[in-house]
Design an enzyme around this catalytic site. Structure first.
Site, PDB file in Angstrom:
ATOM      1  N   ASN A  65      53.689  86.792  -6.424  1.00 10.91           N
ATOM      2  CA  ASN A  65      53.092  85.445  -6.866  1.00 10.91           C
ATOM      3  C   ASN A  65      54.572  84.751  -7.702  1.00 10.91           C
ATOM      4  OD1 ASN A  65      51.404  88.188  -8.931  1.00 10.91           O
ATOM      5  ND2 ASN A  65      51.342  86.170  -7.358  1.00 10.91           N
TER       6      ASN A  65
ATOM      7  N   PRO B  45      53.360  92.984 -13.723  1.00 20.31           N
ATOM      8  CA  PRO B  45      52.447  91.654 -13.591  1.00 20.31           C
ATOM      9  C   PRO B  45      52.025  91.140 -13.002  1.00 20.31           C
ATOM     10  CG  PRO B  45      55.146  91.833 -13.258  1.00 20.31           C
ATOM     11  CD  PRO B  45      54.937  92.977 -12.732  1.00 20.31           C
ATOM     12  N   CYS B  46      51.840  91.974 -11.166  1.00 22.27           N
ATOM     13  CA  CYS B  46      51.499  91.253 -10.316  1.00 22.27           C
ATOM     14  C   CYS B  46      49.786  91.180  -9.941  1.00 22.27           C
ATOM     15  CB  CYS B  46      52.418  91.918  -8.761  1.00 22.27           C
ATOM     16  SG  CYS B  46      53.636  92.192  -8.252  1.00 22.27           S
ATOM     17  N   CYS B  47      49.593  90.529  -9.586  1.00 25.07           N
ATOM     18  CA  CYS B  47      48.292  89.940 -10.097  1.00 25.07           C
ATOM     19  C   CYS B  47      47.249  90.570  -8.667  1.00 25.07           C
ATOM     20  CB  CYS B  47      47.667  88.319  -9.593  1.00 25.07           C
ATOM     21  SG  CYS B  47      46.381  87.916  -9.732  1.00 25.07           S
ATOM     22  N   PHE B  48      47.229  91.822  -8.752  1.00 21.51           N
ATOM     23  CA  PHE B  48      46.683  93.181  -8.150  1.00 21.51           C
ATOM     24  C   PHE B  48      45.971  94.181  -8.887  1.00 21.51           C
ATOM     25  CE2 PHE B  48      50.277  94.199  -5.781  1.00 21.51           C
ATOM     26  CZ  PHE B  48      50.213  94.682  -5.756  1.00 21.51           C
TER      27      PHE B  48
END
Length: 458
Positions: free
Chosen positions: A412, A372-375
């Site tokens: 996040n 789910p991490c934004c990278f």
């Protein structure tokens, strides 16, 4: 159900791969049925209590086979591998102590009821306050370097000390396949480098001048270190102990702390190498270590817990990009940090389950398992052949019982998931909450939520 409800699970010999996998599958189905995982709780950790008990019993038995009767042996679990108080208490019930490397880990061991006499403090950066607390409690301390030893000199002259005190050496026998976890290289930050010019003579004199210094400690490294290299480091340490005792004309060194670090096979359910195999390797390489003249301390962590944990993550979305299927789950770098950033060194097996918690069947396709991490690099598996995962299915990250629940990466501001222990009974699967999921209020609080105007006031 509380953690006390599962303390009666039987120990004994480690379960075989088939039995372990069957219990894991049953636990996944039960977790879904009992509502532990689902849309409201999309990621959880599971710990197999029976396997943990069996692993601890297997470690004790492995060294009992090779040591002379009556030899004092302390198996101190490396708290950093699973810094969960109920886990430490369970291992204490199985006869293990704790190896700690910070004030926080010491506090966790004490909260678990581990007596100071069964705690060992290791760290390359102990403050004076940390040393003073450990000595006041009677916790064993391994000094890392000459400056730290000088600090201990000052402390032992101001108050009576009951703590066993030792000195860590770096046998400089080389590294393994993971550089960051190799602690016996020529330039490692840990311990007194044994092969540096003048170091050996300094070490002998350090012990001759300090009758209260009675232990030697060495740790060659962890994952990626072959057992034979670990045994070489232990042999170098044993030979130094013999040299010191000969120079003293008496048994000045009475115990050797040989560290831990046994690697885990992350490729299958097969346990290899085992603690028994390693103990026999040590007996062959250093027979004098086991004749009863020296007490022993071990510091195993990952090899005791890794295989007995599972991260269970709900697939939120299933999509494709460039014709590659991608399952977007709630388990990524915040849990599997090493796997995401160093996938070649830390690969994980992934098992696919449907929304009911049943092993998923159907055509196998290569797909990415994303977190789910934004990278973009937040992938726990790339091109992994599995039955195609769909929204609502579950991805299980296997062999995650060590480090994955105690080294959360707060990217996040993702919350730490709940962790549940489980046992299988004649009536099904019983769960105990080891650690509740972190709440959003707790995330806000630890991020300065009670002082939003702090920077406006200066």
């Amino acid at each position: 159900m509380t953690s006390s409800d599962i303390t009666g699970a039987a120990g004994g010999e480690p379960y075989g791969p088939t039995e372990t996998a069957a219990r894991r599958e049953q636990a996944v189905r039960a977790a879904v049925r009992q509502g532990l995982v689902g849309p409201a709780d999309p990621v959880i950790g599971l710990l197999d209590v029976a396997d943990i008990r069996a692993s601890a019993a297997g470690l004790r038995a492995a060294f009992e086979e090779v040591t002379a009767p009556g030899t004092p042996v302390l198996h101190a679990f490396a708290v950093k591998a699973a810094s969960l108080v109920p886990v430490l208490a369970l291992l204490a019930d199985e006869g293990l102590g704790c190896e700690v490397a910070s004030p926080g880990e010491l506090a966790l061991a004490r909260a678990a009821g581990v007596p100071p006499s069964r705690i060992v403090l290791d760290s390359p950066a102990k403050s004076v306050a940390e040393l003073r607390e450990a000595l006041a409690l009677g916790v064993a301390v391994n000094a890392d370097n000459a400056e730290e030893l000088a600090r201990i000199d000052a402390l032992v002259h101001t108050a009576p000390v009951t703590s066993p005190l030792g000195l860590r050496v770096n046998p400089q026998v080389g590294g393994g396949t993971i550089e960051a976890l190799s602690t016996a290289t020529e330039t490692s930050k840990f311990g007194v480098p044994l092969r540096d010019e003048g170091a050996r003579a300094w070490l002998v004199r350090a012990f001759l001048d300090r009758p209260w210094l009675t232990r030697l400690h060495a740790h060659v490294g962890s994952q990626g270190i072959p057992p034979e290299l670990m045994a070489r480091g232990v042999r170098e340490t044993y030979e130094l102990a013999e040299e010191i005792n000969d120079a003293a004309g008496q048994r000045r060194i009475t115990a050797l702390d040989i560290g831990g670090g046994l690697s885990v096979n992350f490729a299958s359910d097969r346990e290899h190498p085992t603690h028994r195999e390693y103990a026999r390797t040590l007996r062959h390489a250093v027979p004098g270590l086991f004749d009863g003249r020296y007490g022993l301390v071990t510091e195993f962590g990952r090899s005791l817990l890794a295989r007995h944990g599972t991260v269970l993550a709900r697939v939120e979305y299933a999509k494709t990009a460039g014709s590659r299927p991608i399952a977007v789950t709630h388990a990524g770098a915040q849990l599997a940090t090493r796997t995401v950033f160093a996938p070649d060194a830390w690969p994980l097996r992934v098992a696919a389950f449907d929304a009911e918690g049943r092993p998923k069947t159907g055509p196998v396709v290569e797909q990415d398992i994303a977190g789910p991490c934004c990278f973009a690099g937040d992938l726990v598996a790339r091109g992994r052949p599995l039955p195609r995962l769909e929204s609502g299915d579950l991805a299980a990250l296997l062999d995650t019982g060590a480090y994955y629940f105690s080294n959360h990466f707060a990217y996040n501001s993702l919350p730490r998931p709940a962790v549940h222990g489980f046992v299988r009974t004649s009536r099904g699967v019983r769960f105990a909450l080891v650690r509740p999921a972190q709440t959003l209020d707790e995330i806000v609080a630890e991020s300065g939520g009670d002082r939003p105007g702090a920077l406006r006031s200066i």
